[in-house]
Design a protein around this motif. Structure first.
Motif, short mmCIF file in Angstrom:
data_model
loop_
_atom_site.label_atom_id
_atom_site.label_comp_id
_atom_site.label_asym_id
_atom_site.label_seq_id
_atom_site.Cartn_x
_atom_site.Cartn_y
_atom_site.Cartn_z
N GLU A 120 0.81 -1.22 0.00
CA GLU A 120 0.00 0.00 0.00
C GLU A 120 0.85 1.27 0.00
O GLU A 120 0.32 2.37 -0.18
CB GLU A 120 -1.00 0.02 1.17
N ASP A 121 2.16 1.12 0.21
CA ASP A 121 3.04 2.28 0.14
C ASP A 121 3.54 2.53 -1.27
O ASP A 121 4.26 3.50 -1.54
CB ASP A 121 4.27 2.08 1.04
N LEU A 122 3.24 1.62 -2.18
CA LEU A 122 3.82 1.71 -3.52
C LEU A 122 2.80 2.13 -4.57
O LEU A 122 1.62 1.80 -4.48
CB LEU A 122 4.41 0.35 -3.92
N ILE A 123 3.28 2.84 -5.57
CA ILE A 123 2.42 3.30 -6.66
C ILE A 123 3.03 2.79 -7.97
O ILE A 123 4.23 2.93 -8.18
CB ILE A 123 2.40 4.85 -6.71
N PRO A 124 2.20 2.22 -8.84
CA PRO A 124 2.78 1.71 -10.10
C PRO A 124 2.99 2.83 -11.13
O PRO A 124 2.20 3.77 -11.20
CB PRO A 124 1.71 0.73 -10.60
N PRO A 184 3.92 9.60 -1.46
CA PRO A 184 4.72 10.69 -0.90
C PRO A 184 5.01 10.56 0.59
O PRO A 184 5.99 11.09 1.08
CB PRO A 184 3.88 11.93 -1.18
N GLN A 185 4.18 9.84 1.32
CA GLN A 185 4.41 9.74 2.77
C GLN A 185 5.33 8.58 3.14
O GLN A 185 5.78 8.49 4.27
CB GLN A 185 3.08 9.57 3.50
N SER A 186 5.58 7.68 2.20
CA SER A 186 6.35 6.48 2.57
C SER A 186 7.81 6.59 2.15
O SER A 186 8.33 5.72 1.47
CB SER A 186 5.70 5.25 1.94
N SER A 188 -3.57 10.75 -3.89
CA SER A 188 -3.30 11.79 -2.90
C SER A 188 -3.72 11.28 -1.53
O SER A 188 -4.68 10.53 -1.40
CB SER A 188 -4.03 13.08 -3.24
N THR A 189 -2.97 11.67 -0.54
CA THR A 189 -3.21 11.14 0.80
C THR A 189 -4.37 11.85 1.46
O THR A 189 -4.49 13.06 1.37
CB THR A 189 -1.96 11.39 1.66
N SER A 217 -3.37 18.60 0.80
CA SER A 217 -3.22 17.21 0.37
C SER A 217 -1.97 16.59 1.01
O SER A 217 -1.89 15.40 1.19
CB SER A 217 -3.16 17.11 -1.15
N ASN A 218 -0.98 17.42 1.32
CA ASN A 218 0.18 16.90 2.05
C ASN A 218 0.45 17.80 3.25
O ASN A 218 1.16 18.79 3.12
CB ASN A 218 1.41 16.84 1.13
N PRO A 219 -0.14 17.50 4.41
CA PRO A 219 0.10 18.35 5.58
C PRO A 219 1.38 17.98 6.32
O PRO A 219 1.60 18.46 7.41
CB PRO A 219 -1.13 18.08 6.44
N HIS A 220 2.22 17.14 5.71
CA HIS A 220 3.38 16.62 6.46
C HIS A 220 4.68 17.38 6.25
O HIS A 220 5.51 17.43 7.13
CB HIS A 220 3.61 15.15 6.09
#
Ligand SMILES: Nc1ncnc2c1ncn2[C@@H]1O[C@H](COP(=O)(O)OP(=O)(O)OP(=O)(O)O)[C@@H](O)[C@H]1O
Ligand SMILES: [Mg+2]
Length: 586
Positions: free
Chosen positions: A220-224, A241-243, A331-332, A559-562
């Motif tokens: 689930e951390d990977l994107i194709p 982006p978070q992983s 997007s997270t 979308s990315n609050p990190h």
């Protein structure tokens, strides 16, 4: 396909021979694994002893070598993979120089046992320091086994230059991983001293990645990635982006299945994550590019790891675009702290999946973006748990509550039994950046404010050139700037999101970013946005309670609050449990 082994012509030798150098055991492993793959093997086994100095044994079930051709295979510049220089234009094999076997044989004690598909029996050849000392007929199934013993026994100087056993072992294991990821369809076996690993044949690269790295990477951390363009195809997997990871261990680039080192491709990977990667963290990228062999030259360096592309900038641009596109699809969901995403936490919060879905259906009506991104998670065949986790996050998230401001710099807040410390400047930068970005991506005008008094902006002559070149982009982002002489510009309207008092600083930041030489393909708008965001709420700014709350609300919607757009982390979270532990309560 490989034909018969032939000695290359002198002219061809001069042009391609790079003087193969085997500096360390991992070079041997690489060459032998490549030969086995070139031979069309469907199984390859590798055994290592004594950090490769005692034994490296590779056995495959490939096409084998005809008995009469064995001496030729062991002779320099004899190869079955090309016949002339022109063949490099259509090269489909790893090898082409006819150098590896003789080179390895010359610095070791080698045993070569092979049986060709066309023969009923095999041959066993023993070499010491490159000289054939014995040869006999033997039985073997189709394929080749090569044992390299006592590597560097006759070149003690090279032995001295080796690193520690564990470093050399790691290098060999990395070479093995690179090969295994390049050929998921081949079944591999690895024996290293007392440990062993078997990798079954896989249709999908994703399964091979998980076979190798499943302990550290979750699906689930990977994107194709999957882009087909008239002259290249990009496939592979990147991290969401978070992983991000603490090291570059999960990055490999392949061109036509060959692992390569390319500054341009590496730069493209980081560029595509620029706005969300905290400092010192690294994306995952197992990226395989297939292209016409005539568009790439592997004959640059003895190890063939360096390449020269005919059209490097086009590949660079396509890779960035593809990564950014696939990243944006996943997007997270907003959450100030990532721990909430972990399934374990979620499972304890909810009894049944059925409940999740019912509640989610009701809530997601108000969150079309979230629903969309969850839809895309499912579209990409992510495990049900990943998309459920995303859905559930929304359910358990309560709004963050401001507790206090610390040193006019950090906001202290609480949310779901966590204490959150927020860098207010980084948060404000992120919010501003996403507001700009949203307008741009939707083609909407950036809200502007007319200045009470037009601002005159004086710059140097070369700077004026840069500003002139960026006027269109600046206007797109809400800076209405007109020329007012050779080195002066007049600003009458500016983005409403930037306080008038900060405008001059913002323009200075923009100017210095325009002066920085980035890759030519890096969009000017992106440069301007990054710079303009620096004028967001500064550190050392006392904010009222409502202002702090508004900032948090807006951050949660990002979308990315990190991370801030420059990659610094925005939040630090401490759970109640962690605090309880620290104070000896549990
Ligand atoms: N495992 C193998 N199975 C079948 N044939 C092999 C194997 N290993 C080597 N050969 C044969 O021996 C030849 C010489 O191998 P070597 O690795 O020295 O050169 P190469 O692979 O042609 O080029 P390079 O030096 O670039 O690797 C090969 O061209 C191939 O025909
Ligand atoms: Mg070879």
């Amino acid at each position: 396909m490989q034909g018969k082994i032939k000695l290359l012509s002198d002219d061809c030798i001069q042009k391609i021979a790079a003087g193969e150098v085997i500096e360390r055991p991992s070079n041997v492993v690489k060459e032998l694994l490549e030969n086995s793959a070139d031979a069309g093997s469907s199984t390859i086994s590798l055994e290592i002893k004594g950090a490769g100095k005692e034994l490296i044994r590779i056995a495959d079930n490939g096409c084998g070598i005809l008995k009469e051709e064995v001496p030729l295979a062991l002779q320099k510049h004899s190869t079955s993979k090309i016949q002339s220089l022109e063949d490099l234009q259509t090269l489909t094999t790893f090898g082409f120089r006819g150098e590896a076997l003789p080179c390895i044989a010359s610095i070791s004690k080698m045993e070569l046992i092979t049986r060709s598909k066309e023969e009923n029996s095999g041959s066993q050849t023993t070499l010491i320091g490159g000289k054939i000392v014995a040869q006999k007929e033997c039985g073997r199934s189709e394929g080749t086994t090569i044992e390299v013993k006592e590597l560097f026994f006759n070149t003690p100087a090279r032995l001295k230059f080796l690193k520690s056993d564990s470093t050399e072992k790691n290098r060999m294991l990395r070479t093995f991983e690179e090969s295994a990821l390049s050929h998921p369809e081949i079944a591999y076996e690895l024996k290293n001293e007392n440990s062993s690993k078997e990798l079954p044949s896989r249709k999908d690269l994703k399964d091979r990645i998980l076979d190798l790295w499943g302990e550290h990477l979750k699906i689930e951390d990977l994107i194709p990635l999957n882009l087909t363009h008239p002259f290249i195809q990009i496939k592979g997997w990147i991290s969401n982006p978070q992983s991000h990871k603490p090291s570059k261990s999960y990055q490999i680039f392949y061109i036509n299945k060959r692992p390569i080192i390319s500054r341009a491709l590496n730069h493209a990977l980081y560029e595509a994550y620029r706005d969300c990667l905290p400092q010192g963290r690294h994306p995952v990228g197992i990226i395989s590019i297939t292209m016409d062999p005539s568009q790439v030259d592997f004959n640059v360096h003895p190890t063939k790891r360096e390449v020269r592309f005919r059209n490097e900038s086009q590949i660079y641009d396509l890779l960035i675009k593809e990564i950014r596109l696939k990243r944006s699809l996943i997007s997270t969901p907003p959450s100030l702290f990532k721990k909430e995403l972990e399934l374990n936490d979620l499972q304890s919060s909810f009894q049944t999946n059925q409940n999740h879905f019912e509640k989610f259906e009701t809530l997601s009506g108000n969150h079309p973006n979230l629903k969309e991104s969850i839809g895309s998670l499912e579209k990409y065949n992510f495990s049900r748990s990943a998309s459920e986790a995303a859905k559930s996050t929304l359910l358990i998230k309560q709004p963050a509550k401001v507790l206090a401001q610390f040193h006019s710099l950090y906001i202290l807040a609480e949310q779901n039994h966590h204490l959150i410390i927020i860098d207010q400047h980084a948060a404000a930068e992120r919010i501003l950046y996403e507001k700009f970005k949203q307008c741009l991506s939707k083609g909407l005008p950036v809200p502007t404010q007319a200045l009470l008094l037009p601002l005159l902006w004086n710059v140097s002559l070369p700077q004026a050139e840069l500003v002139r070149g960026a006027l269109v982009s600046l206007r797109k982002l809400g800076f209405f700037i007109e020329e007012f002489g050779e080195k002066t510009f007049r600003i009458q309207e500016a983005p409403a999101m930037i306080p008038e008092s900060e405008l001059q600083k913002s323009l200075d930041e923009i100017l210095s970013s325009l002066e920085k030489e980035l890759e030519p393909s890096y969009p000017v708008e992106e440069k301007i946005m990054h710079a303009a965001c620096r004028s967001a709420i500064k550190a050392n700014e006392a904010l009222s309670h409502p202002e702090l709350s508004k900032l948090l609300e807006e951050l949660e919607l990002c979308s990315n609050p990190h991370t801030c757009p420059h990659g610094r982390p925005i939040t630090l979270t401490i759970s109640k449990q962690e605090l309880d532990k620290k104070f000896g309560r549990i």
